[in-house]
Write an enzyme that holds these catalytic residues in place. Structure first.
Site, PDB file in Angstrom:
ATOM      1  N   LYS A  38       0.750  -1.094  -0.005  1.00  0.00           N
ATOM      2  CA  LYS A  38       0.029   0.184  -0.026  1.00  0.00           C
ATOM      3  C   LYS A  38       0.904   1.096  -0.110  1.00  0.00           C
ATOM      4  CE  LYS A  38      -0.286  -0.245   5.148  1.00  0.00           C
ATOM      5  NZ  LYS A  38      -1.151  -1.129   6.072  1.00  0.00           N
ATOM      6  N   ARG A 136     -10.189  -0.110  15.334  1.00  0.00           N
ATOM      7  CA  ARG A 136     -10.185   0.653  13.972  1.00  0.00           C
ATOM      8  C   ARG A 136     -11.226   0.225  13.061  1.00  0.00           C
ATOM      9  NH1 ARG A 136      -4.340   1.154  10.995  1.00  0.00           N
ATOM     10  NH2 ARG A 136      -4.995  -0.985  10.388  1.00  0.00           N
ATOM     11  N   TYR A 264      12.092  31.792   4.993  1.00  0.00           N
ATOM     12  CA  TYR A 264      10.784  32.162   5.075  1.00  0.00           C
ATOM     13  C   TYR A 264      10.626  32.583   6.692  1.00  0.00           C
ATOM     14  CZ  TYR A 264       9.424  30.989   0.560  1.00  0.00           C
ATOM     15  OH  TYR A 264       8.896  30.743  -0.726  1.00  0.00           O
ATOM     16  N   MET A 313       8.648  24.819   0.673  1.00  0.00           N
ATOM     17  CA  MET A 313       8.098  23.800  -0.091  1.00  0.00           C
ATOM     18  C   MET A 313       8.943  22.686  -1.053  1.00  0.00           C
ATOM     19  SD  MET A 313       4.927  24.189  -3.051  1.00  0.00           S
ATOM     20  CE  MET A 313       3.986  25.170  -1.924  1.00  0.00           C
TER      21      MET A 313
HETATM   22  C1  LIG Z   1      -0.426  -1.705   6.890  1.00  0.00           C
HETATM   23  C2  LIG Z   1      -0.924  -3.088   7.536  1.00  0.00           C
HETATM   24  C3  LIG Z   1       0.064  -4.428   7.612  1.00  0.00           C
HETATM   25  C4  LIG Z   1       1.497  -4.201   7.481  1.00  0.00           C
HETATM   26  O1  LIG Z   1       1.960  -3.765   8.550  1.00  0.00           O
HETATM   27  P1  LIG Z   1       3.520  -3.644   8.818  1.00  0.00           P
HETATM   28  O2  LIG Z   1       3.782  -2.950  10.267  1.00  0.00           O
HETATM   29  O3  LIG Z   1       4.176  -2.434   8.078  1.00  0.00           O
HETATM   30  O4  LIG Z   1       4.160  -4.934   8.726  1.00  0.00           O
HETATM   31  C5  LIG Z   1      -0.624  -5.569   7.976  1.00  0.00           C
HETATM   32  N1  LIG Z   1      -1.919  -5.607   8.077  1.00  0.00           N
HETATM   33  C6  LIG Z   1      -2.870  -4.566   8.006  1.00  0.00           C
HETATM   34  C7  LIG Z   1      -4.078  -4.751   8.301  1.00  0.00           C
HETATM   35  C8  LIG Z   1      -2.281  -3.259   7.538  1.00  0.00           C
HETATM   36  O5  LIG Z   1      -3.220  -2.333   7.477  1.00  0.00           O
END
Ligand SMILES: *Cc1c(COP(=O)(O)O)cnc(C)c1O
Length: 368
Positions: A38, A136, A264, A313
């Site tokens: 991701k 969550r 700045y 920036m």
């Molecule tokens: C991002 C995520 C992971 C990966 O976690 P890491 O600590 O980067 O290994 C695994 N499971 C879920 C549900 C996540 O959101």
């Protein structure tokens, strides 16, 4: 490596391979490996990372959002892709692109079944997410019966896995809490599988979970940060290699007299004669304002140069008063010696944040 001539993120796919081999060596042969790619592969390059891991035989991929899954499919990723955080508006696309949704609430479950039926799907793979304490996303422990009642009314979907996520797998002071999460996941598994009538993949470990809780590997583990070279502890970092190096160059050197200001809002005022280097990385590149005013630093000729005044920036100015350097010299923002984690902690944040913030406008190069 030849020295860079502009800001460049170098991505070392050999280090990725090393990390993958290390992490898989920590799991049993039957444990599947899901690679989390991701957020642009934690700020690197999702397609190159996923294709490399696909070659190395990773079993599964995960992304947070649907668009990220489409990028992987377009790049030629053919292994299954779990979308961790889809919305009902994405469900048609999910099915079109053969992505697999995480189902985390009754609203989402019903909406996905409706879409799968509309699209005349049979046994479309879905993943049921349980909340065991992170609070969550996810169903609660006692939702199993109602989920299964809903599933039994349709043939359009089939559960491929159930999973949960650890809240504090990197923090051994929270071991008792994590063990209670593992126990609650085990309780969920037994009720869920007994009622469902078929067995499914089960997974709950992220990188720190893989390293700290071998008893919780179940059928698959999900690793993100470990693949990119960080293990959330000094001990574990020794076994992993950061894959990304952010390098830049000195664009210009200035000498600032006592009483003159820099940047700045006159964020820095010289108390003595100061030599500064202007470097083309700024908050639009991922070096946030919080790194300014003496907190963050870069490395030039093996010496630390602290950021003076406010981060702009597209630029930072750093203190090179005592560093032998000239315009055009290479600057290390982070690499595998001067790590992203060290830079992140200078501004009280974590490697995950600085890595994923690296802007897409920065050129990527690859070592393979
Ligand atoms: C991002 C995520 C992971 C990966 O976690 P890491 O600590 O980067 O290994 C695994 N499971 C879920 C549900 C996540 O959101």
């Amino acid at each position: 490596m030849p020295k860079v001539q502009e800001t460049t993120l170098e991505i070392n796919l050999k280090s990725l391979e090393h990390n993958y081999n290390y992490l898989t060596s920590k799991t049993s042969e039957n444990t599947k490996f899901l690679a989390v790619v991701k957020a642009f592969g934690y700020g690197s390059d999702p397609s190159r990372i996923a294709l490399k891991l696909q070659d190395l035989n990773a079993d599964y991929f995960a992304v947070a959002y649907v668009q990220e899954g489409i990028t992987l499919r377009d790049a030629g990723v053919t292994k299954p892709i779990l979308v961790l955080h889809p919305q009902p508006t994405n469900f048609k696309t999910i099915i079109e692109r053969c992505l697999e949704p995480s189902i985390y609430s009754f609203k989402v479950l019903k909406a996905f079944i409706a879409e799968a039926e509309k699209e005349k799907q049979q046994q479309y793979p879905i993943h049921i997410k349980f909340n065991t304490g992170l609070n969550r996303l996810g169903f609660n422990e006692n939702d199993s019966k109602e989920i299964i009642d809903t599933l039994k009314k349709t043939n359009a979907v089939k559960v491929k896995s159930i999973f949960s996520h650890m809240a504090a797998s990197e923090d051994l002071n929270e071991k008792e809490f994590t063990l209670s999460q593992i126990q609650s996941f085990k309780n969920i598994i037994s009720v869920f599988e007994n009622n469902l009538g078929y067995s499914v993949l089960k997974h709950m470990c992220n990188t720190s979970g893989i390293l700290n809780y071998p008893e919780a590997h179940f059928d698959m583990v999900r690793s993100g940060i470990g693949l990119y070279g960080f293990g959330n502890s000094a001990e574990q970092n020794k076994n992993l290699k950061p894959i990304a190096s952010l390098k830049s160059v000195i664009s210009q050197i200035h000498h600032i007299n006592k009483g003159e200001s820099l940047g700045y809002n006159r964020g820095f005022v010289a108390k003595n004669l100061v030599k500064t280097a202007t470097i083309p990385v700024g908050h639009a590149d991922g070096i946030g304002r919080q790194y300014g005013k003496g907190k963050g630093f870069v490395t030039i000729n093996n010496q630390r140069a602290y950021i003076l005044g406010n981060v702009c920036m597209d630029m930072i100015m750093v203190d090179v008063t005592t560093i032998d350097c000239e315009e055009g010299d290479e600057v290390i923002v982070f690499d595998n010696t001067y790590t992203a984690e060290a830079l992140a902690s200078s501004a009280s944040t974590i490697s995950y944040e600085i890595l994923t913030a690296i802007s897409q406008r920065i050129k990527r190069t690859f070592i393979d």
